[in-house]
Motif scaffolding. Structure first.
Motif, mmCIF file in Angstrom:
data_model
loop_
_atom_site.group_PDB
_atom_site.id
_atom_site.type_symbol
_atom_site.label_atom_id
_atom_site.label_comp_id
_atom_site.label_asym_id
_atom_site.label_seq_id
_atom_site.Cartn_x
_atom_site.Cartn_y
_atom_site.Cartn_z
ATOM 1 N N ALA A 166 30.992 37.872 18.548
ATOM 2 C CA ALA A 166 31.875 38.929 18.080
ATOM 3 C C ALA A 166 32.902 39.261 19.146
ATOM 4 O O ALA A 166 32.577 39.466 20.293
ATOM 5 C CB ALA A 166 31.091 40.164 17.727
ATOM 6 N N LYS A 167 34.061 39.452 18.619
ATOM 7 C CA LYS A 167 35.137 39.800 19.536
ATOM 8 C C LYS A 167 35.514 41.252 19.233
ATOM 9 O O LYS A 167 35.616 41.660 18.092
ATOM 10 C CB LYS A 167 36.328 38.897 19.313
ATOM 11 C CG LYS A 167 36.100 37.483 19.706
ATOM 12 C CD LYS A 167 37.378 36.709 19.567
ATOM 13 C CE LYS A 167 37.169 35.267 19.849
ATOM 14 N NZ LYS A 167 38.315 34.467 19.631
ATOM 15 N N PRO A 168 35.654 41.995 20.262
ATOM 16 C CA PRO A 168 36.089 43.343 20.015
ATOM 17 C C PRO A 168 37.510 43.374 19.436
ATOM 18 O O PRO A 168 38.341 42.562 19.824
ATOM 19 C CB PRO A 168 36.046 44.019 21.393
ATOM 20 C CG PRO A 168 35.817 42.943 22.373
ATOM 21 C CD PRO A 168 35.454 41.735 21.616
ATOM 22 N N ALA A 169 37.688 44.255 18.560
ATOM 23 C CA ALA A 169 38.969 44.325 17.930
ATOM 24 C C ALA A 169 39.976 44.939 18.887
ATOM 25 O O ALA A 169 39.667 45.802 19.689
ATOM 26 C CB ALA A 169 38.914 45.204 16.682
ATOM 27 N N LYS A 170 41.139 44.687 18.695
ATOM 28 C CA LYS A 170 42.141 45.164 19.607
ATOM 29 C C LYS A 170 42.573 46.554 19.135
ATOM 30 O O LYS A 170 42.716 46.804 17.971
ATOM 31 C CB LYS A 170 43.352 44.237 19.592
ATOM 32 C CG LYS A 170 43.067 42.948 20.255
ATOM 33 C CD LYS A 170 44.362 42.201 20.374
ATOM 34 C CE LYS A 170 44.153 40.888 20.984
ATOM 35 N NZ LYS A 170 45.305 40.069 21.031
ATOM 36 N N ARG A 171 42.737 47.373 20.050
ATOM 37 C CA ARG A 171 43.170 48.711 19.718
ATOM 38 C C ARG A 171 44.677 48.697 19.594
ATOM 39 O O ARG A 171 45.377 48.262 20.454
ATOM 40 C CB ARG A 171 42.745 49.680 20.776
ATOM 41 C CG ARG A 171 41.287 49.822 20.770
ATOM 42 C CD ARG A 171 40.973 50.885 21.693
ATOM 43 N NE ARG A 171 39.562 50.882 21.962
ATOM 44 C CZ ARG A 171 38.972 51.589 22.780
ATOM 45 N NH1 ARG A 171 39.615 52.425 23.510
ATOM 46 N NH2 ARG A 171 37.725 51.555 22.915
ATOM 47 N N THR A 172 45.064 49.293 18.680
ATOM 48 C CA THR A 172 46.488 49.383 18.477
ATOM 49 C C THR A 172 46.987 50.789 18.617
ATOM 50 O O THR A 172 46.460 51.776 18.432
ATOM 51 C CB THR A 172 46.931 48.854 17.125
ATOM 52 O OG1 THR A 172 46.164 49.347 16.145
ATOM 53 C CG2 THR A 172 47.252 47.468 17.207
#
Length: 172
Positions: A166-172
């Protein structure tokens, strides 16, 4: 008396008719021989001795000449036989040396056959080693290929695992 003995010697003598002087001398010699004592010397006519000698020689000389010729022929034949024997001895020596040569050739043939067999074995061993080298190369290439495929497979699996993490989602 002695004149008659000369004429009885044989047909091989050539006789001359007796001369009257010869007959008188022969009669005188025979009279002296008969009248003389045994201790006195005997007188012999020289012509009678010559004729007796000639008769004796003419009787035995042809046989002696024949014997001489036969002996010369025998001597010549003996020399020929000696030469022939010498040649035969030489032939036997040559035969013995040929037997030695034959044994050497037989031995050389045996060794030649051994060399031919060794050469065949060496060629066969060379072919086997060449085949083994090719097979070893193929096996090495196969192992390298398998190792490469395994490495490739591992890389794929690692890549897949990375993708699965799992890759952490990028914060936008």
């Amino acid at each position: 008396m002695e004149g008659e003995e000369i004429e009885d010697e044989g047909p091989s003598l050539q006789r001359e008719p007796p001369h009257s002087e010869d007959l008188q001398l022969a009669q005188q010699d025979s009279w002296r021989a008969e009248s003389s004592a045994p201790a006195e010397s005997v007188y012999v006519d020289k012509k009678a001795v010559d004729k007796l000698t000639e008769g004796l020689l003419s009787h035995y000389l042809p046989d002696l000449h024949n014997s001489k010729g036969v002996l010369q022929e025998l001597t010549q034949n003996q020399l020929i036989l000696l030469d022939t024997l010498d040649q035969e001895v030489t032939k036997f020596r040559d035969c013995n040396s040929l037997l030695d040569l034959n044994s050497l050739f037989t031995e050389a043939k045996v060794y030649h056959n051994r060399l031919v067999n060794i050469r065949k074995e060496m060629i066969m061993l060379h072919e086997k080693t060449t085949k083994l080298k090719k097979r070893a190369l193929k096996v090495q290439q196969q192992k390298q290929k398998e190792a490469l495929e395994k490495e490739h497979q591992r890389e794929k699996e690692l890549e897949r695992e990375r993708q699965l993490i799992a890759k952490p989602a990028k914060r936008t």
